[in-house]
Design a protein around this motif. Structure first.
Motif, short mmCIF file in Angstrom:
data_model
loop_
_atom_site.label_atom_id
_atom_site.label_comp_id
_atom_site.label_asym_id
_atom_site.label_seq_id
_atom_site.Cartn_x
_atom_site.Cartn_y
_atom_site.Cartn_z
N TRP A 262 0.82 -1.20 0.00
CA TRP A 262 0.00 0.00 0.00
C TRP A 262 0.87 1.27 0.00
N VAL A 282 -9.25 0.45 -0.94
CA VAL A 282 -8.18 -0.23 -0.24
C VAL A 282 -8.49 -0.33 1.26
N TYR A 286 -9.08 -3.77 3.28
CA TYR A 286 -8.11 -3.98 4.36
C TYR A 286 -8.82 -4.34 5.65
N TYR A 335 -2.41 2.36 8.18
CA TYR A 335 -2.97 2.72 6.88
C TYR A 335 -3.04 4.24 6.74
#
Length: 464
Positions: A262, A282, A286, A335
């Protein structure tokens, strides 16, 4: 992105599986008090690393990706190597001074471990940035294999205890560094002692120095509770906690694969017109994937705990689920941290971390006194959930991430499973519950995954 994910999966899963294999061996042959002391030494290594490296692991990676010429790459690598060399000298001098005034068990082994780990970690990130992803994965597996085959015989047959664990970790990483240098001349090929690095040094330090505080605080939030456990509950409780935390290695391995993939994709797509949709897809995938992993690992751990973990550690099974949930929340926080790296606004990570630190200190001090290890686990979850919410709101100035129905369902499954985990049910009923969870997960998976699978099936049908 998928290709890189596959490469990282081979390296990370392979090395983490070896790490997991070491847990039952250590639990059978090393006393909880000794393993708890080693765990504290390891935590000291982790807190040393941002200062030793000046967080060059992230700085070198980010700036090597942006480098357009060999000259720029040489400047980045040269500055990174000089930084590591200077830090090593400082660490050795401080070790000598400290040894004069105090007799600390395993001090020099801890320093050697910290320096070796720092060089190895920075080298790994430079491999990624320079496109040597396969070697990155291979070196991780080689290092883990060496740690296993060096430390296990010394623990089992030579009865060296935690000393063997230190030796395995140090020697394993040194050999991996030498293999990488032999294959691609990572250091000797780019390092030039008299290269003028002032132009890149300023920008790299501006990017990396805030990350020192960020990583130290994150370490304090995730690992500083060991000191509260040691002081308030004893070294044996610390050993119990250290064994349970190792189950998070599965989730850490998977989240590491995804975050590394990522990180590269996010940096390349950050300027794209449809970045909000891409970033949201994403995130929801995730969260959906991690929730399934948390539930699976937790229930399988409960089913097989008496087989894979030594008798002295059996009561620690009750902490597996909440600790894995905390690991998932940490993964979600990472993230959002990638978004700060994309924008090079790493300093904006600090305000939320300062708030989280206050919550962590208060929670660990009071909750650990009142509820023991349950208080430590509860504090972890509260702290990281606070950080994720803060990050989600604050990063909207850069990217607007939307949570879909699949993301919401993932969090619902996680909460429900947390309650089921503590019910007095049989192992067969746990398996039935897992099957039900998988059915719900498939039905509620992110929409674009369904479309992707449907397109591939249609393509295969047309070819036939």
């Amino acid at each position: 992105m998928l290709r890189n994910m596959g490469i990282y999966a081979v390296g990370s899963v392979g090395s983490r599986l070896i790490t997991i294999m070491l847990v039952p061996i250590y639990s059978f042959f090393i006393e909880p008090s000794e393993f708890g002391y080693y765990d504290i030494c390891f935590m000291v290594v982790l807190v040393m690393m941002p200062f030793v490296t000046l967080q060059m692991r992230d700085g070198a990676f980010r700036f090597l990706i942006d480098s357009d010429s060999e000259e720029e790459r040489r400047k980045v690598v040269t500055f990174t190597v000089l930084t590591l060399a200077r830090s090593a000298v400082v660490c050795i001098v401080l070790g000598i001074l400290l040894s004069i005034f105090a007799d600390i068990r395993y001090m020099w082994l801890t320093i050697a471990f910290g320096l070796t780990f720092s060089v190895y970690d920075v080298m790994q990130q430079m491999l990624r940035a320079l496109g040597h992803n396969k070697l990155y994965a291979a070196s991780g597996i080689i290092s883990s294999f060496l740690i296993f085959f060096i430390s296990v015989p010394l623990v089992v047959y030579a009865d060296m205890g935690v000393l063997a664990v230190f030796v395995g970790n140090i020697v394993g990483r040194i050999v991996a560094i030498l293999i990488v240098e032999w294959k691609v001349r990572m250091f000797s090929g780019y390092f030039r002692r008299h290269t003028d690095t002032r132009s890149v040094a300023r920008d790299m330090l501006k990017f990396s120095i805030p990350l020192i505080a960020v990583n130290v605080i994150i370490w304090g939030l995730s690992s500083g509770n060991r000191f509260f456990i040691n002081e308030l509950l004893g070294v044996e409780a610390n050993g119990m906690y250290a064994v349970v935390v190792k189950f998070g290695s599965v989730l850490e391995a998977l989240s590491l694969i995804l975050i590394q993939t990522w990180q590269e994709a996010a940096i390349m797509q950050y300027q794209a017109a449809d970045k909000n949709r891409f970033f949201s897809n994403v995130f929801n995938t995730y969260a959906w994937f991690l929730s399934i992993v948390v539930i699976s690992v937790s229930f399988f751990a409960r089913i097989f705990y008496s087989v894979i973990i030594g008798p002295a550690y059996q009561e620690s099974v009750v902490y597996v689920y909440p600790l894995l949930a905390a690991s998932m929340i940490i993964a979600l926080m990472l993230y959002y941290d990638v978004i700060y790296q994309c924008s090079k606004a790493t300093h904006r990570q600090l305000p939320g971390l300062l708030v989280a630190t206050a919550i962590s200190l208060a929670g660990n001090y009071f909750f650990t006194r009142w509820w023991g290890l349950y208080g430590v686990v509860a504090t972890l979850n509260v702290v990281y959930l606070t950080l994720v919410i803060f990050r989600a709101v604050e990063t909207r100035r850069y990217v607007r991430v939307s949570i879909s129905k699949s993301g919401i369902m993932a969090f619902i499954m996680l909460v429900v499973s947390g309650g089921v985990f503590y019910l007095p049910i049989t192992k067969a009923m746990m398996v039935v519950y897992l099957v039900a969870v998988y059915a719900v997960a498939i039905a509620t998976c992110p929409e674009f995954i369904k479309q992707f699978v449907a397109e591939k099936l249609n393509l295969k049908t047309n070819r036939q």
